[in-house]
Scaffold this active site. Structure first.
Site, PDB file in Angstrom:
ATOM      1  CE  LYS A  49      22.831  90.218  35.500  1.00  0.00           C
ATOM      2  NZ  LYS A  49      22.712  88.985  36.254  1.00  0.00           N
ATOM      3  CE1 TYR A 263      19.172  89.594  44.233  1.00  0.00           C
ATOM      4  CE2 TYR A 263      20.473  90.441  46.047  1.00  0.00           C
ATOM      5  CZ  TYR A 263      20.386  89.988  44.746  1.00  0.00           C
ATOM      6  OH  TYR A 263      21.523  89.908  43.983  1.00  0.00           O
ATOM      7  CE1 TYR A 289      19.597  87.688  40.529  1.00  0.00           C
ATOM      8  CE2 TYR A 289      21.777  87.081  41.322  1.00  0.00           C
ATOM      9  CZ  TYR A 289      20.825  88.042  41.069  1.00  0.00           C
ATOM     10  OH  TYR A 289      21.091  89.350  41.339  1.00  0.00           O
TER      11      TYR A 289
HETATM   12  C1  LIG Z   1      21.677  88.765  37.285  1.00  0.00           C
HETATM   13  C2  LIG Z   1      21.408  87.306  37.358  1.00  0.00           C
HETATM   14  C3  LIG Z   1      20.143  86.775  37.040  1.00  0.00           C
HETATM   15  C4  LIG Z   1      18.957  87.624  36.739  1.00  0.00           C
HETATM   16  O1  LIG Z   1      19.022  88.158  35.458  1.00  0.00           O
HETATM   17  P1  LIG Z   1      18.304  89.552  35.177  1.00  0.00           P
HETATM   18  O2  LIG Z   1      18.574  89.818  33.757  1.00  0.00           O
HETATM   19  O3  LIG Z   1      18.920  90.539  36.126  1.00  0.00           O
HETATM   20  O4  LIG Z   1      16.856  89.376  35.476  1.00  0.00           O
HETATM   21  C5  LIG Z   1      19.979  85.409  37.033  1.00  0.00           C
HETATM   22  N1  LIG Z   1      20.996  84.597  37.357  1.00  0.00           N
HETATM   23  C6  LIG Z   1      22.208  85.059  37.692  1.00  0.00           C
HETATM   24  C7  LIG Z   1      23.247  84.099  38.067  1.00  0.00           C
HETATM   25  C8  LIG Z   1      22.454  86.438  37.708  1.00  0.00           C
HETATM   26  O5  LIG Z   1      23.660  86.889  38.058  1.00  0.00           O
END
Ligand SMILES: *Cc1c(COP(=O)(O)O)cnc(C)c1O
Length: 346
Positions: A49, A263, A289
């Site tokens: 992010k 999720y 993730y």
């Molecule tokens: C938000 C996030 C993702 C996913 O990325 P997107 O752009 O939302 O698809 C992957 N890994 C981490 C650690 C995240 O915080």
């Protein structure tokens, strides 16, 4: 494709490392696996992010915003990094947290939840899963406007075309690093959630004519739904940068076999992948993730998706602070180490 046309704040000093993972590669019996360490971007504990926020916060500042509003799950890395960017820029920050798993919000939880408070978030509003988040964010912005403030809404996950520019920039960075290393990667594997990372990377690599496919590992949606989302986002991003190449449906690859119950629910394969990365390479993944994306990578390797001589790049998108709110999934697995000892009732 001149990214310098877009206002940008800088939150990371230079490119993130791109490293080989020889012990993991050996353990799996080849191909050569590499990692791009986007867990080492700037702002509080880094993550994907941060790259999106460089463009989104620059836009907020250009619009004279005094407050950032955004939304995410109860352990959102995106909310943590938005709060960090707000702190750094002297802006206020308010969060809208969606309780995607019923009963999962705990105001005293560790991990990202603790950091929201530490980073000075002014207000956290928690709503049930399925709430119309965009409508509520707009409502929160109106409430602030009525007080004479100017809020900027950062989309969930930072995933609009502007945020995805962060991953167009990453595509360039990656291509340059591959050139310097003399490695022609065969595929990039990345977690695919709100989609800005996957789609930005895809639009960027296609725009560069890099000939490097991207495989997304869904952390939430079905394959069909995620592929449709990534295609739409990648096309929007390609249009924003005026990319010469169109994004076609066959460019979008999503696996949805590693989501598990849903999720953020832990899976056995996520725990195994997280342990392998930690013990073989000293790299910490996250349970929501990158642990699931790495489980996908490992399974695809084991199923023979890649030649033994291939070079596969795993994009580490960060998230490790969330591990500290998910210790339960690891309990009882780590032998006599006391890091995960039972603290209940003591
Ligand atoms: C938000 C996030 C993702 C996913 O990325 P997107 O752009 O939302 O698809 C992957 N890994 C981490 C650690 C995240 O915080």
């Amino acid at each position: 494709m001149q990214l310098s046309r877009f206002p940008r704040r800088r939150y990371t000093d230079g490119p993130t490392p791109l490293e080989p993972l020889p012990r993991l590669s050996d353990h799996l019996g080849g191909p050569a696996i590499w990692v791009k360490r986007d867990d080492l971007t700037g702002l509080a504990f880094g993550g994907n992010k941060t790259r999106k926020l460089e463009f989104l916060v620059a836009d907020a500042l250009a619009q004279g915003a005094d407050t950032l509003l955004t939304t995410g799950a109860v352990q959102s890395n995106h909310c943590r990094l938005t709060a960090a960017a707000a702190a750094k820029e002297g802006l206020a920050c308010r969060l809208l947290l969606e309780e995607r798993v019923p009963g999962s919000y705990d105001p005293d939880a560790s991990g990202n939840n603790f950091l929201f408070g530490l980073l000075g978030v002014e207000r956290v509003e928690v709503v049930p899963g399925g709430t119309d988040l965009n409508a509520r964010l707009a409502g929160m912005a109106e409430e602030l406007a009525a007080e004479g403030r100017n809020a900027y809404v950062v989309p969930g996950g930072g995933s609009n075309a502007l945020g995805s520019l962060g991953y167009v920039a990453c595509a360039r960075e990656l291509q340059q690093q591959a050139f310097e290393l003399g490695v022609a990667f065969d595929e990039v594997v990345v977690a695919s959630g709100s989609g800005g990372t996957h789609s930005g990377l895809l639009a960027g690599l296609l725009g560069l004519g890099a000939g490097l496919p991207v495989a997304g590992v869904s952390v939430r949606a079905s394959q069909a739904a995620q592929e449709a989302k990534i295609l739409a986002h990648a096309r929007e991003t390609a249009a924003l940068i005026g990319a010469p190449a169109a994004v076609e449906p066959e460019d979008v690859v999503v696996f949805d076999d590693y989501v598990g119950e849903g999720y953020s629910y832990p899976t056995e394969a996520m725990v195994e992948a997280t342990e392998l990365f930690a013990r073989l390479e000293g790299i910490v993944l996250d349970p929501v993730y990158t642990g699931k994306a790495a489980a996908g990578l490992i399974d695809l390797v084991r199923k023979g998706r890649y030649e033994r001589t291939a070079d596969v790049l795993f994009l580490h998108t960060g998230g490790a602070p969330g591990l500290f709110a998910a210790l339960e999934a690891f309990r009882g697995r780590l032998g006599s180490t006391h890091y995960f000892a039972d603290t209940g009732g003591r």
